[in-house]
Scaffold this motif. Sequence first.
Motif, PDB file in Angstrom:
ATOM      1  N   SER A 187     -33.096   4.738 -22.072  1.00  0.00           N
ATOM      2  CA  SER A 187     -33.422   5.905 -22.899  1.00  0.00           C
ATOM      3  C   SER A 187     -33.157   7.211 -22.167  1.00  0.00           C
ATOM      4  O   SER A 187     -32.914   8.252 -22.794  1.00  0.00           O
ATOM      5  CB  SER A 187     -34.889   5.852 -23.341  1.00  0.00           C
ATOM      6  OG  SER A 187     -35.123   4.718 -24.159  1.00  0.00           O
ATOM      7  N   ARG A 202     -30.889   4.481 -30.922  1.00  0.00           N
ATOM      8  CA  ARG A 202     -31.950   3.547 -31.299  1.00  0.00           C
ATOM      9  C   ARG A 202     -31.802   3.106 -32.754  1.00  0.00           C
ATOM     10  O   ARG A 202     -31.989   1.930 -33.086  1.00  0.00           O
ATOM     11  CB  ARG A 202     -33.309   4.194 -31.078  1.00  0.00           C
ATOM     12  CG  ARG A 202     -33.721   4.271 -29.619  1.00  0.00           C
ATOM     13  CD  ARG A 202     -34.993   5.079 -29.445  1.00  0.00           C
ATOM     14  NE  ARG A 202     -35.474   5.021 -28.064  1.00  0.00           N
ATOM     15  CZ  ARG A 202     -36.457   5.770 -27.582  1.00  0.00           C
ATOM     16  NH1 ARG A 202     -37.073   6.638 -28.394  1.00  0.00           N
ATOM     17  NH2 ARG A 202     -36.829   5.663 -26.328  1.00  0.00           N
ATOM     18  N   GLU A 216     -37.627   1.367 -26.891  1.00  0.00           N
ATOM     19  CA  GLU A 216     -38.592   2.087 -27.715  1.00  0.00           C
ATOM     20  C   GLU A 216     -39.880   1.292 -27.919  1.00  0.00           C
ATOM     21  O   GLU A 216     -40.937   1.862 -28.202  1.00  0.00           O
ATOM     22  CB  GLU A 216     -37.946   2.415 -29.062  1.00  0.00           C
ATOM     23  CG  GLU A 216     -38.748   3.320 -29.960  1.00  0.00           C
ATOM     24  CD  GLU A 216     -38.024   3.655 -31.249  1.00  0.00           C
ATOM     25  OE1 GLU A 216     -38.402   4.641 -31.884  1.00  0.00           O
ATOM     26  OE2 GLU A 216     -37.084   2.914 -31.626  1.00  0.00           O
TER      27      GLU A 216
END
Length: 427
Positions: A8, A18, A97
């Motif tokens: 990320s 994502r 995530e």
Amino acid sequence: MVDYPTISEQVDDVESARAEGHRKMDWAREHMPILTAIQDEFGDSKPFDGQRIGMAMHVEAKTAVLVETLAEAGADVVVTGCNPLSTHDDVSAALDEHPNIDSYAKRGVDDEEYYEAIEAVIDLEPTITVDDGMDLVAAIHEDYPELIDSIVGGAEETTTGVHRLRAMDDDGALEYPVFAVNDTPMKRLFDNVHGTGESSLANIAMTTNLSWAGKNVVVAGYGDCGRGVAKKASGQNANVIVTEVEPRRALEAHMEGYDVMPMTEAAEVGDVFLTTTGNRDVITTEHFEKMQDGVLLANAGHFDVEVNLDQLSDLAVAERDARDGVHEYEMADGRRLNVLAEGRLVNLASPIALGHPVEVMDQSFGIQFVCVREMVENGETYDAGVHDVPDELDKEIAEIKLEAEGIEYDDLTPEQADYMGSWEHGT
């Protein structure tokens, strides 16, 4: 603590990445009834609560569903890639995530970054390892042996990794139990045969935009992967030639109707060469010197050592990228030899690679999950070393798959079971 960024922190426009990663995962999940059934079964019970799972895998959509399933079962999961070119960055970002998952997998890393990411996984101090190629297990034993006492066990996905583990075990150097997932029927008979066979040929065809029909396809190695490649290539009207070092496998290939010859002879007639041995230096200078103009060289083994690219580069007078994923080496006499995916796993490392079919990997990853479950529930009963997957676990995944497909099958009658279990019945 290794100061290495998660995916990320490395990708541009992480939210878009994502979203695309989740889209890929959603499609895969729709076609993975085994992992879906497993998730439904454990529901809210969180059977892996308190476990820390370190993973080095090919991080793409199907693998992501396994990683997610382990995390949804309550584990803290940290994952990285097991090949520098097989990660899908958008999928890796989607995994990162999840509150229970950290992903360090990134496509196109160099050797230093690759092993730094593995060290970042080890920083989790895993209680269970899930490996594809054994790099994670090796790094723990070589550089972090103090963590071994807290590791319950592990699972190894692929042929090359199991070979390495068995060699390590034979030397008395493997200090915690690891399941040889690759060797169990629900993995080996489907993933290696159908998965490698279909995905390797599909990615070569898509990368080159060339047909298989009428070509001489040289398959190096006739294990489960080589058998699958040969079968699928023959089914697309190629002429298959097999090279082998093991006499029984060579004889098996002959009895299946394929031409069998040494690589030195196959080099003179092959149009496409696909290595599936898991060994090094399968195709070398003596073979390059005999090959025809325009041949394709691809590898379906785990590491990029089967086609000796250093020797090929030494022979070349010029090199160029002929297409995305195809590197051309021009010989002094004008012949051009084309290497796909930098000699790495062609079904995972080429620019458009998607890996094995979804349904196939659902089976393999179902086995991975139940092996992790077995280690969580009964890990203390296994001594250090390589272990076969318990047969009841393998059958459990087959039963889930058959039920999902609506396929019914017979059971033994009590009389049949008695007959099969007795030595006293004669003529």
